[in-house]
Design a protein around this motif. Sequence first.
Motif, PDB file in Angstrom:
ATOM      1  N   SER A 144       0.560  -0.869   0.819  1.00 36.75           N
ATOM      2  CA  SER A 144       0.515   0.312   0.074  1.00 36.75           C
ATOM      3  C   SER A 144       0.900   0.960   0.170  1.00 36.75           C
ATOM      4  CB  SER A 144      -0.619  -0.321   0.931  1.00 36.75           C
ATOM      5  OG  SER A 144      -1.876  -0.897   1.280  1.00 36.75           O
ATOM      6  N   GLN A 145       1.954   1.426   0.542  1.00 31.85           N
ATOM      7  CA  GLN A 145       2.892   2.463   0.755  1.00 31.85           C
ATOM      8  C   GLN A 145       3.281   2.738  -0.270  1.00 31.85           C
ATOM      9  OE1 GLN A 145       4.468   4.026   4.013  1.00 31.85           O
ATOM     10  NE2 GLN A 145       2.791   4.109   5.004  1.00 31.85           N
ATOM     11  N   CYS A 146       4.079   1.782  -1.068  1.00 26.80           N
ATOM     12  CA  CYS A 146       4.688   2.022  -2.493  1.00 26.80           C
ATOM     13  C   CYS A 146       3.671   1.800  -3.493  1.00 26.80           C
ATOM     14  CB  CYS A 146       5.659   0.707  -2.520  1.00 26.80           C
ATOM     15  SG  CYS A 146       7.138   0.173  -1.265  1.00 26.80           S
ATOM     16  N   ASN A 147       2.358   2.149  -3.711  1.00 25.97           N
ATOM     17  CA  ASN A 147       1.346   2.445  -4.062  1.00 25.97           C
ATOM     18  C   ASN A 147       0.558   1.403  -5.368  1.00 25.97           C
ATOM     19  OD1 ASN A 147      -0.524   4.046  -5.061  1.00 25.97           O
ATOM     20  ND2 ASN A 147       0.294   4.516  -6.990  1.00 25.97           N
ATOM     21  N   LEU A 148       0.785  -0.103  -4.583  1.00 28.36           N
ATOM     22  CA  LEU A 148       0.518  -1.119  -5.569  1.00 28.36           C
ATOM     23  C   LEU A 148      -0.115  -1.982  -5.271  1.00 28.36           C
ATOM     24  CD1 LEU A 148       4.351  -2.367  -6.265  1.00 28.36           C
ATOM     25  CD2 LEU A 148       3.507  -0.749  -7.376  1.00 28.36           C
ATOM     26  N   ARG A 149      -0.549  -2.151  -4.046  1.00 28.88           N
ATOM     27  CA  ARG A 149      -1.597  -3.071  -3.717  1.00 28.88           C
ATOM     28  C   ARG A 149      -2.773  -2.842  -4.306  1.00 28.88           C
ATOM     29  NH1 ARG A 149      -4.621  -6.258  -2.874  1.00 28.88           N
ATOM     30  NH2 ARG A 149      -5.815  -6.893  -1.103  1.00 28.88           N
ATOM     31  N   HIS A 150      -3.011  -2.150  -5.381  1.00 29.68           N
ATOM     32  CA  HIS A 150      -4.619  -1.967  -5.736  1.00 29.68           C
ATOM     33  C   HIS A 150      -4.474  -2.892  -6.716  1.00 29.68           C
ATOM     34  CE1 HIS A 150      -2.338   1.233  -7.719  1.00 29.68           C
ATOM     35  NE2 HIS A 150      -2.636   0.797  -8.748  1.00 29.68           N
ATOM     36  N   HIS A 151      -3.820  -3.813  -7.134  1.00 29.69           N
ATOM     37  CA  HIS A 151      -3.403  -4.245  -8.683  1.00 29.69           C
ATOM     38  C   HIS A 151      -4.109  -5.509  -8.227  1.00 29.69           C
ATOM     39  CE1 HIS A 151      -1.407  -1.090 -11.128  1.00 29.69           C
ATOM     40  NE2 HIS A 151      -0.619  -1.140  -9.991  1.00 29.69           N
ATOM     41  N   PHE A 152      -4.123  -5.990  -6.865  1.00 31.17           N
ATOM     42  CA  PHE A 152      -3.946  -7.176  -6.794  1.00 31.17           C
ATOM     43  C   PHE A 152      -5.159  -7.573  -5.464  1.00 31.17           C
ATOM     44  CE2 PHE A 152       0.256  -6.286  -6.331  1.00 31.17           C
ATOM     45  CZ  PHE A 152       0.804  -7.114  -7.660  1.00 31.17           C
ATOM     46  N   GLU A 153      -6.037  -8.910  -6.078  1.00 29.50           N
ATOM     47  CA  GLU A 153      -7.284  -8.702  -5.491  1.00 29.50           C
ATOM     48  C   GLU A 153      -6.909  -9.382  -4.286  1.00 29.50           C
ATOM     49  OE1 GLU A 153     -10.023 -10.054  -7.479  1.00 29.50           O
ATOM     50  OE2 GLU A 153      -8.532  -8.561  -9.249  1.00 29.50           O
ATOM     51  N   PHE A 154      -6.197 -10.447  -4.046  1.00 32.66           N
ATOM     52  CA  PHE A 154      -5.483 -11.005  -2.888  1.00 32.66           C
ATOM     53  C   PHE A 154      -3.864 -10.306  -2.596  1.00 32.66           C
ATOM     54  CE2 PHE A 154      -5.616 -14.583  -5.347  1.00 32.66           C
ATOM     55  CZ  PHE A 154      -4.407 -14.644  -5.146  1.00 32.66           C
ATOM     56  N   VAL A 155      -3.435 -10.331  -1.402  1.00 27.37           N
ATOM     57  CA  VAL A 155      -1.755 -10.291  -0.954  1.00 27.37           C
ATOM     58  C   VAL A 155      -2.082 -11.868  -0.111  1.00 27.37           C
ATOM     59  CG1 VAL A 155      -0.250  -9.962   0.171  1.00 27.37           C
ATOM     60  CG2 VAL A 155      -1.338  -8.442  -1.355  1.00 27.37           C
ATOM     61  N   LEU A 156      -1.419 -12.878  -0.232  1.00 24.28           N
ATOM     62  CA  LEU A 156      -1.236 -14.296   0.149  1.00 24.28           C
ATOM     63  C   LEU A 156       0.459 -14.675   0.624  1.00 24.28           C
ATOM     64  CD1 LEU A 156      -1.983 -17.882  -1.013  1.00 24.28           C
ATOM     65  CD2 LEU A 156      -3.129 -16.402   0.596  1.00 24.28           C
ATOM     66  N   THR A 157       0.810 -14.539   2.116  1.00 24.37           N
ATOM     67  CA  THR A 157       2.123 -14.639   2.822  1.00 24.37           C
ATOM     68  C   THR A 157       2.643 -15.344   2.598  1.00 24.37           C
ATOM     69  OG1 THR A 157       1.504 -13.710   4.777  1.00 24.37           O
ATOM     70  CG2 THR A 157       2.176 -12.371   2.594  1.00 24.37           C
ATOM     71  N   SER A 158       3.205 -16.125   2.991  1.00 21.63           N
ATOM     72  CA  SER A 158       3.741 -17.910   3.755  1.00 21.63           C
ATOM     73  C   SER A 158       3.885 -17.328   5.428  1.00 21.63           C
ATOM     74  CB  SER A 158       5.647 -17.501   3.711  1.00 21.63           C
ATOM     75  OG  SER A 158       6.471 -16.436   4.633  1.00 21.63           O
ATOM     76  N   GLU A 159       3.792 -15.736   6.054  1.00 21.20           N
ATOM     77  CA  GLU A 159       3.598 -16.401   7.884  1.00 21.20           C
ATOM     78  C   GLU A 159       1.523 -16.562   7.435  1.00 21.20           C
ATOM     79  OE1 GLU A 159       2.904 -13.539  11.534  1.00 21.20           O
ATOM     80  OE2 GLU A 159       3.778 -12.278   9.204  1.00 21.20           O
ATOM     81  N   GLU A 160       1.067 -15.952   6.796  1.00 27.04           N
ATOM     82  CA  GLU A 160      -0.655 -16.049   6.498  1.00 27.04           C
ATOM     83  C   GLU A 160      -1.061 -17.614   6.829  1.00 27.04           C
ATOM     84  OE1 GLU A 160      -4.598 -14.785   4.978  1.00 27.04           O
ATOM     85  OE2 GLU A 160      -2.378 -13.994   3.955  1.00 27.04           O
ATOM     86  N   THR A 161      -0.727 -17.658   5.505  1.00 28.48           N
ATOM     87  CA  THR A 161      -0.863 -19.648   5.348  1.00 28.48           C
ATOM     88  C   THR A 161      -0.299 -20.739   6.010  1.00 28.48           C
ATOM     89  OG1 THR A 161       0.743 -19.332   3.121  1.00 28.48           O
ATOM     90  CG2 THR A 161      -1.821 -18.805   2.253  1.00 28.48           C
ATOM     91  N   GLY A 162       0.976 -20.079   6.661  1.00 27.51           N
ATOM     92  CA  GLY A 162       1.357 -21.190   7.273  1.00 27.51           C
ATOM     93  C   GLY A 162       2.804 -22.159   6.516  1.00 27.51           C
ATOM     94  N   PHE A 163       2.468 -21.859   4.346  1.00 23.95           N
ATOM     95  CA  PHE A 163       2.745 -22.588   3.895  1.00 23.95           C
ATOM     96  C   PHE A 163       4.155 -21.603   3.125  1.00 23.95           C
ATOM     97  CE2 PHE A 163      -0.960 -24.763   3.523  1.00 23.95           C
ATOM     98  CZ  PHE A 163      -0.461 -26.006   4.730  1.00 23.95           C
ATOM     99  N   ALA A 164       5.599 -21.765   3.069  1.00 29.22           N
ATOM    100  CA  ALA A 164       6.317 -20.911   2.353  1.00 29.22           C
ATOM    101  C   ALA A 164       6.922 -21.656   0.624  1.00 29.22           C
ATOM    102  CB  ALA A 164       7.482 -21.012   3.026  1.00 29.22           C
ATOM    103  N   LYS A 165       6.637 -20.586  -0.479  1.00 28.35           N
ATOM    104  CA  LYS A 165       7.558 -21.625  -1.130  1.00 28.35           C
ATOM    105  C   LYS A 165       8.946 -21.852  -1.359  1.00 28.35           C
ATOM    106  CE  LYS A 165       7.596 -17.018  -2.553  1.00 28.35           C
ATOM    107  NZ  LYS A 165       8.147 -15.712  -4.514  1.00 28.35           N
ATOM    108  N   PRO A 166       9.461 -23.178  -1.343  1.00 30.95           N
ATOM    109  CA  PRO A 166       8.713 -23.964  -2.506  1.00 30.95           C
ATOM    110  C   PRO A 166       7.790 -24.807  -2.292  1.00 30.95           C
ATOM    111  CG  PRO A 166      10.680 -24.652  -1.872  1.00 30.95           C
ATOM    112  CD  PRO A 166      10.824 -23.450  -1.787  1.00 30.95           C
ATOM    113  N   ASP A 167       6.924 -24.943  -1.345  1.00 28.81           N
ATOM    114  CA  ASP A 167       5.786 -25.730  -0.956  1.00 28.81           C
ATOM    115  C   ASP A 167       4.408 -25.422  -1.827  1.00 28.81           C
ATOM    116  OD1 ASP A 167       3.167 -26.972   0.628  1.00 28.81           O
ATOM    117  OD2 ASP A 167       4.596 -27.005   2.151  1.00 28.81           O
ATOM    118  N   GLY A 168       4.249 -26.736  -2.686  1.00 26.30           N
ATOM    119  CA  GLY A 168       3.015 -26.183  -3.333  1.00 26.30           C
ATOM    120  C   GLY A 168       2.087 -25.834  -2.929  1.00 26.30           C
TER     121      GLY A 168
END
Length: 238
Positions: A144-168
């Motif tokens: 949001s601070q970098c003015n990019l958030r509005h392009h995305f439907e959602f933001v998935l982080t490894s912290e929130e999902t509990g899985f980190a890439k490369p975990d499918g």
Amino acid sequence: AMLRLRFLTWDVKDTLLRLRRPVGESYAAEAQAHGIRVQPEALTRSFQEAYGAQSQLFPNYGQGRGLSSQQWWVDVVKQTFRLSGVHEEGVITLMAENLYHDFCTAGNWEVLPGASETLSQCCQRGFCMGVVSNFDNRLEKILSQCNLRHHFEFVLTSEETGFAKPDGRIFQKALRLGGVPPAQAAHVGDDYTRDYRAARAVGMHGFLLRPAGQSAEPEVPPEHVLPTLSHLLTLIEK
């Protein structure tokens, strides 16, 4: 377009945003504000050591280990200063908390060349987009601070999902949120293993950002390699 893509997921760090300066310089400036002189290069080396050790002990920001990501990061920063020879615990704690909050702001991050334009063009072409990043929960605020958030439907982080890439599973969650089969989705990122190979492993298309002069892995066909983000739409629409 031959690819029939409807959905794009994006890595963030070193794909859309990068740090404005080496970590050690930010840490040295914070130390200087408290009258402590430490070499930025020493702090960068100490940071890499502290971050590496913490990641081994507590993967993915200590998820499932009773640690908040804030505590995880504050511990990394404190250890970085200790390894660089700073030992006043009270000041170390204060600096660590300041730096944790500082890295939420646009002051420490800059948008990579071509990123804003490419994201806007992708939106104009009707692509649905989301973020898939091995990041902690500060990412929404940073975007949001970098003015990019509005392009995305959602933001998935490894912290929130509990899985980190490369975990499918983090990609599968993104596909569920996007409501598309993997064959109609592509992931864009700068890391061969965590971005390109991991997305392809779940059946998505992949594009690997490889700045000029950096050779791509031999397994990546040239039509999947982006010398800059501005090449993306040309490749998709080939």
